[in-house]
Scaffold this motif. Structure first.
Motif, PDB file in Angstrom:
ATOM      1  N   MET A 128      -7.543   6.923  -7.772  1.00 13.19           N
ATOM      2  CA  MET A 128      -7.383   6.108  -6.739  1.00 13.19           C
ATOM      3  C   MET A 128      -8.460   5.358  -6.055  1.00 13.19           C
ATOM      4  SD  MET A 128      -4.593   5.492  -4.607  1.00 13.19           S
ATOM      5  CE  MET A 128      -4.190   4.620  -2.883  1.00 13.19           C
ATOM      6  N   SER A 177       1.041  -1.380  -0.155  1.00 13.28           N
ATOM      7  CA  SER A 177       0.070  -0.100  -0.119  1.00 13.28           C
ATOM      8  C   SER A 177       1.009   1.294   0.009  1.00 13.28           C
ATOM      9  CB  SER A 177      -0.920   0.022   1.267  1.00 13.28           C
ATOM     10  OG  SER A 177      -1.954  -0.935   1.106  1.00 13.28           O
ATOM     11  N   THR A 178       1.969   1.029   0.692  1.00 14.04           N
ATOM     12  CA  THR A 178       2.733   2.443   0.578  1.00 14.04           C
ATOM     13  C   THR A 178       3.540   2.686  -0.807  1.00 14.04           C
ATOM     14  OG1 THR A 178       3.389   1.820   2.954  1.00 14.04           O
ATOM     15  CG2 THR A 178       5.051   3.214   1.796  1.00 14.04           C
ATOM     16  N   ARG A 215       0.578   4.359  -2.623  1.00  9.41           N
ATOM     17  CA  ARG A 215       0.357   5.664  -2.303  1.00  9.41           C
ATOM     18  C   ARG A 215       1.511   6.660  -2.619  1.00  9.41           C
ATOM     19  NH1 ARG A 215      -3.668   6.129   1.923  1.00  9.41           N
ATOM     20  NH2 ARG A 215      -2.280   7.707   2.977  1.00  9.41           N
ATOM     21  N   ASP A 241      -6.027  -0.008  -4.185  1.00  7.84           N
ATOM     22  CA  ASP A 241      -5.645  -0.536  -2.999  1.00  7.84           C
ATOM     23  C   ASP A 241      -6.348  -1.493  -2.265  1.00  7.84           C
ATOM     24  OD1 ASP A 241      -3.947  -0.927  -0.899  1.00  7.84           O
ATOM     25  OD2 ASP A 241      -4.123   1.159  -0.060  1.00  7.84           O
ATOM     26  N   LEU A 264       0.403  10.414  -2.134  1.00  8.47           N
ATOM     27  CA  LEU A 264      -0.259  10.167  -0.776  1.00  8.47           C
ATOM     28  C   LEU A 264       1.139  10.243   0.211  1.00  8.47           C
ATOM     29  CD1 LEU A 264      -3.495   8.649  -1.585  1.00  8.47           C
ATOM     30  CD2 LEU A 264      -3.341  10.960  -1.316  1.00  8.47           C
ATOM     31  N   GLU A 265       1.739   9.403  -0.101  1.00 10.46           N
ATOM     32  CA  GLU A 265       2.884   9.395   0.765  1.00 10.46           C
ATOM     33  C   GLU A 265       4.292   9.956   0.008  1.00 10.46           C
ATOM     34  OE1 GLU A 265       3.051   8.562   3.755  1.00 10.46           O
ATOM     35  OE2 GLU A 265       1.279   6.995   4.155  1.00 10.46           O
ATOM     36  N   PHE A 269      -9.651   3.088  -2.761  1.00 11.60           N
ATOM     37  CA  PHE A 269      -9.285   2.667  -1.543  1.00 11.60           C
ATOM     38  C   PHE A 269      -9.942   1.266  -0.993  1.00 11.60           C
ATOM     39  CE2 PHE A 269      -8.572   6.910  -1.977  1.00 11.60           C
ATOM     40  CZ  PHE A 269      -7.161   7.356  -1.494  1.00 11.60           C
TER      41      PHE A 269
END
Length: 251
Positions: free
Chosen positions: A92, A52-53, A56, A172, A61-62, A94
């Motif tokens: 995106m 997920s990282t 993102r 995700d 988002l990260e 989620f």
């Protein structure tokens, strides 16, 4: 890694030496990978592996600790880059649906195209209703999210992303919060997108989807992509011992 990671004229996203740390904990460790136009890439791996990282980071988002992410040849990690412009090109979806509970489905779908892309109310509504028809929910335009099942809400969340006419869709674990009988209706929408050559990066535990719909499967563990291949080769002839162990537990 295979030839998919050579830059070509069809390369949409280039990830170069991507690292992400939370404090002293390294979550992503020097990842280099390309996503090409029309790819359906499934990212699989154990919980906590950084999947997920990674996803993102693709739309910031990260914020990566170091490395580059080039989207349409623009380095979106550069502080001078207007990330909001590029996020409009990246849909995106989620685990949770994140719909506005106080707005009707139609309002949920049209608010971003009107406010961010300056589309007229009529134009935005026309597109929203057209997309709702594609997922079989055109009769729910005036409903509120609480009146819909989880599977219906997730299909609406996909439509909301599509209303921005993105170049790539990021998912995700889009089915992980759903009851088992609702998973299929969401995966069917994603399969249709794949048939239409929508570029997709999907973090998922749905091995059947990865095997049957994607054209590339990437296995992430310990912050590194340990193996990547076509679905048939990946599932039938895994090379890495860690991949073999993972597959023996999930298949």
């Amino acid at each position: 890694m295979n030839d998919n990671n050579k830059e070509t004229k069809d390369t949409l996203i280039q990830v170069k030496n991507l690292c992400k740390q939370f404090g002293k904990k390294k979550v992503l460790n020097d990842i280099t990978v390309n996503i090409n136009k029309g790819d359906v890439v499934c990212v699989i791996g154990p919980s906590g592996s950084g999947k997920s990282t990674f996803l993102r980071c693709l739309n910031r988002l990260e914020t990566p600790t170091s490395g580059q992410i080039l989207f349409d040849n623009v380095d979106i990690c550069n502080p001078k880059t207007d990330i909001d412009i590029h996020r409009q090109k990246m849909g995106m979806v989620f685990q949770q649906f994140n719909l506005f509970p106080h707005m009707t489905i139609l309002k949920n779908l049209t608010i971003a195209p009107i406010s961010l892309q300056h589309k007229s109310q009529e134009e935005a509504e026309e597109m929203a209703i057209s997309l709702l028809k594609r997922v079989g929910l055109e009769d729910r335009v005036n409903s509120y999210p609480s009146q819909l099942s989880g599977g219906q809400q997730q299909r609406i969340a996909i439509v909301r992303a599509l209303c921005m006419q993105p170049e790539v869709m990021l998912f995700d674990e889009p089915t992980s919060a759903l009851d088992p009988e609702m998973v299929g209706e969401v995966l069917n929408v994603m399969k249709d997108l794949a048939k239409e050559k929508m570029t997709m990066v999907v973090v998922t535990h749905e091995m059947g989807f990865a095997r049957n719909v994607s054209n590339r499967v990437m296995f992430l563990d310990g912050g590194n992509f340990l193996e990547e291949n076509t679905p048939s080769e990946f599932f039938d002839h895994p090379q890495n011992d860690r991949t073999k162990l993972f597959l023996s537990k999930v298949l």
